[in-house]
Write a protein that holds these residues in place. Structure first.
Motif, PDB file in Angstrom:
ATOM      1  N   TYR A 188     -11.913  58.831  49.982  1.00 58.40           N
ATOM      2  CA  TYR A 188     -12.783  57.863  49.312  1.00 58.40           C
ATOM      3  C   TYR A 188     -14.165  58.465  49.059  1.00 58.40           C
ATOM      4  CZ  TYR A 188      -9.514  53.993  50.165  1.00 58.40           C
ATOM      5  OH  TYR A 188      -8.432  53.159  50.165  1.00 58.40           O
ATOM      6  N   ARG A 189     -14.695  59.124  50.044  1.00 53.28           N
ATOM      7  CA  ARG A 189     -16.033  59.702  49.887  1.00 53.28           C
ATOM      8  C   ARG A 189     -16.064  60.707  48.732  1.00 53.28           C
ATOM      9  NH1 ARG A 189     -20.811  60.656  52.492  1.00 53.28           N
ATOM     10  NH2 ARG A 189     -21.722  62.727  52.184  1.00 53.28           N
TER      11      ARG A 189
ATOM     12  N   PRO B 202       0.237  64.166  46.188  1.00 55.44           N
ATOM     13  CA  PRO B 202      -0.299  63.548  47.399  1.00 55.44           C
ATOM     14  C   PRO B 202      -1.628  64.175  47.813  1.00 55.44           C
ATOM     15  CG  PRO B 202       1.400  65.109  47.994  1.00 55.44           C
ATOM     16  CD  PRO B 202       1.371  65.067  46.488  1.00 55.44           C
ATOM     17  N   MET B 203      -2.311  63.533  48.734  1.00 52.44           N
ATOM     18  CA  MET B 203      -3.585  64.056  49.213  1.00 52.44           C
ATOM     19  C   MET B 203      -3.373  65.370  49.950  1.00 52.44           C
ATOM     20  SD  MET B 203      -5.695  60.715  50.548  1.00 52.44           S
ATOM     21  CE  MET B 203      -4.801  60.686  52.093  1.00 52.44           C
TER      22      MET B 203
ATOM     23  N   ARG C 293     -13.902  61.125  46.102  1.00 53.12           N
ATOM     24  CA  ARG C 293     -13.612  60.592  44.764  1.00 53.12           C
ATOM     25  C   ARG C 293     -14.679  59.603  44.303  1.00 53.12           C
ATOM     26  NH1 ARG C 293     -11.647  64.260  42.684  1.00 53.12           N
ATOM     27  NH2 ARG C 293     -11.592  62.890  40.858  1.00 53.12           N
ATOM     28  N   LEU C 294     -15.070  58.697  45.199  1.00 51.83           N
ATOM     29  CA  LEU C 294     -16.002  57.649  44.779  1.00 51.83           C
ATOM     30  C   LEU C 294     -17.405  58.200  44.554  1.00 51.83           C
ATOM     31  CD1 LEU C 294     -14.800  54.627  46.931  1.00 51.83           C
ATOM     32  CD2 LEU C 294     -14.197  55.239  44.584  1.00 51.83           C
ATOM     33  N   LEU C 295     -17.795  59.232  45.301  1.00 48.72           N
ATOM     34  CA  LEU C 295     -19.093  59.847  45.047  1.00 48.72           C
ATOM     35  C   LEU C 295     -19.122  60.538  43.685  1.00 48.72           C
ATOM     36  CD1 LEU C 295     -20.382  61.393  48.401  1.00 48.72           C
ATOM     37  CD2 LEU C 295     -21.407  59.571  47.042  1.00 48.72           C
ATOM     38  N   ARG C 296     -17.951  60.934  43.205  1.00 45.73           N
ATOM     39  CA  ARG C 296     -17.909  61.578  41.893  1.00 45.73           C
ATOM     40  C   ARG C 296     -17.988  60.560  40.759  1.00 45.73           C
ATOM     41  NH1 ARG C 296     -14.677  63.117  37.669  1.00 45.73           N
ATOM     42  NH2 ARG C 296     -15.195  65.138  36.777  1.00 45.73           N
ATOM     43  N   VAL C 297     -17.344  59.404  40.911  1.00 41.19           N
ATOM     44  CA  VAL C 297     -17.266  58.476  39.779  1.00 41.19           C
ATOM     45  C   VAL C 297     -18.266  57.315  39.840  1.00 41.19           C
ATOM     46  CG1 VAL C 297     -14.838  59.035  39.380  1.00 41.19           C
ATOM     47  CG2 VAL C 297     -15.424  57.033  40.780  1.00 41.19           C
TER      48      VAL C 297
ATOM     49  N   ILE D 144     -10.692  53.169  39.624  1.00 35.63           N
ATOM     50  CA  ILE D 144     -11.148  53.082  41.014  1.00 35.63           C
ATOM     51  C   ILE D 144     -10.069  52.457  41.886  1.00 35.63           C
ATOM     52  CG2 ILE D 144     -12.829  51.952  42.539  1.00 35.63           C
ATOM     53  CD1 ILE D 144     -14.867  52.293  40.215  1.00 35.63           C
ATOM     54  N   SER D 145      -9.362  51.474  41.349  1.00 39.67           N
ATOM     55  CA  SER D 145      -8.263  50.855  42.092  1.00 39.67           C
ATOM     56  C   SER D 145      -7.191  51.882  42.446  1.00 39.67           C
ATOM     57  CB  SER D 145      -7.660  49.721  41.267  1.00 39.67           C
ATOM     58  OG  SER D 145      -6.569  49.129  41.937  1.00 39.67           O
TER      59      SER D 145
END
Length: 370
Positions: A89-90, A78-79, A92-96, A147-148
């Motif tokens: 989101y910030r 878990p987070m 993980r998504l900034l990494r990928v 990403i999903s």
């Protein structure tokens, strides 16, 4: 306080990255339309290609994608306590996303330099970038379900924090049953349990797909208390059983000299099928048996570079495979049993060196993620 490093995850990334390249190396020996990755039609040139593609692509390497899914979930779910959805989101998504977008552009433009694509093809790819991967980068399909998973983790994380082992097993049972869907779609009906032209979402939609691997990762980490000896024994049996079926299924369908639709040939190679699920579970258990002591520096470094290696590998694999296949799948420069791992190994080495060199540049994290 620094989070303890999960040592086996480094080994898993290093191996799974090579397995991805082994899959794509194998595809050069059954694609019927043109040299390179398998497309909508396939044909095996001879019995040797039939056996070795089944062995390497199906038996050895087919777990590569779900292993990446499982290890990502194992490390992220878990987070962390107190982390919000936006913060997750910030991070993980900034990494990928920046490396992903960089390589979407690279695959849409760079091949123009050596005549690997036309301007018309390049412009068509660029127009489609907001919607899908470029025509020369089919391997980037993986980024969308990854990403999903990142998007759904904050939603399922609170449930997983409080779910009992029985609760998670109930969901995993539904997920396991859903892995029959690809076979049922192929051999029973293309529309099942509510699917029709106005509804794509079947009864098992929300219990299927890569979310199942996410829950499996959490169950293994939190609830699976088997000893190392049990994990070695059960992991070996599960991997060998799943891999053997996966290899046999391709061999059974792949009659040399027969033109066959690729989905028919790869009927059991979906990453959410019972056999691949079984092999992935077994392989992951085996990786968890690696002792929790520092991995060699090279392993840690390749693990760090693995994301960039995955993104770039088709830029190297295609010309290396083209040279070794030499325009004749039946008679490559070296025997096919050696050609497939050689293509993968040479590609891997090129990706390690290139990723390492890029990592020295300022802002390299926006290109290769590190």
């Amino acid at each position: 306080m620094q989070k303890e490093r999960i040592v086996f995850a480094d080994y898993l990334r290093v191996v799974a990255c090579f397995l991805v390249m082994l899959v794509h190396a194998s595809e050069n020996f059954y694609g019927a339309n043109s040299p390179g990755l398998a497309s909508n039609m396939s044909m095996l040139a001879n019995e040797s290609n039939r056996f070795w593609v089944a062995f390497y692509d199906g038996g050895v390497a087919r777990t590569c994608v779900p292993l990446f899914m499982v290890v990502s979930a194992f490390l992220l779910v878990p987070m962390k306590p107190g982390m919000t959805m936006r913060q997750f989101y910030r991070r993980r998504l900034l990494r990928v996303l920046p490396p992903f977008v960089s390589f979407l552009l690279i695959y849409s433009l760079l091949p123009l330099l050596w005549g690997g694509m036309t301007w018309e093809q390049s412009l068509a790819d660029l127009r489609m970038l907001p919607f899908n991967f470029p025509s020369l980068a089919g391997h980037l399909w993986f980024m969308y379900p990854l990403i999903s998973l990142y998007l759904i983790i904050p939603v399922v994380s609170p449930w997983l924090e409080h779910a009992s082992a029985k609760d998670e097993l109930t969901f995993l049972g539904l997920f396991a049953f859903s892995t029959l869907l690809p076979w049922l779609h192929l051999y029973v009906s293309p529309e099942l349990w509510g699917e029709c032209f106005w509804n794509n979402f079947s009864m098992l939609w929300y219990c299927s797909g890569y979310l199942g691997y996410l829950v499996l990762a959490h169950f293994i980490r939190v609830h699976l208390t088997w000893s190392r000896a049990s994990r070695l024994r059960i992991g070996t049996v599960c991997f060998l059983a799943g891999a053997a079926f996966t290899a046999w299924a391709f061999w059974w369908k792949g009659i040399p000299g027969q033109l066959i639709e690729t989905p028919q040939l790869e009927w059991s190679w979906g990453f959410c099928t019972p056999n691949v699920l079984l092999a992935t579970f077994g392989a992951f258990l085996l990786f968890t048996c690696i002792p929790q002591k520092p991995a060699p520096k090279m392993v840690r470094e390749i693990s760090r570079l693995s994301f960039g290696m995955y993104l770039m590998h088709m830029l190297f694999l295609a010309p290396i495979a083209g040279y070794i296949v030499n325009g004749d799948q039946a008679a490559p420069l070296i025997p096919v049993w050696l050609a497939i791992p050689c293509i993968a190994a040479l590609t891997y080495a090129c990706c390690v060196v290139t990723s390492k060199l890029i990592s020295f540049l300022p802002g390299s994290k926006w290109v290769i993620g590190c």
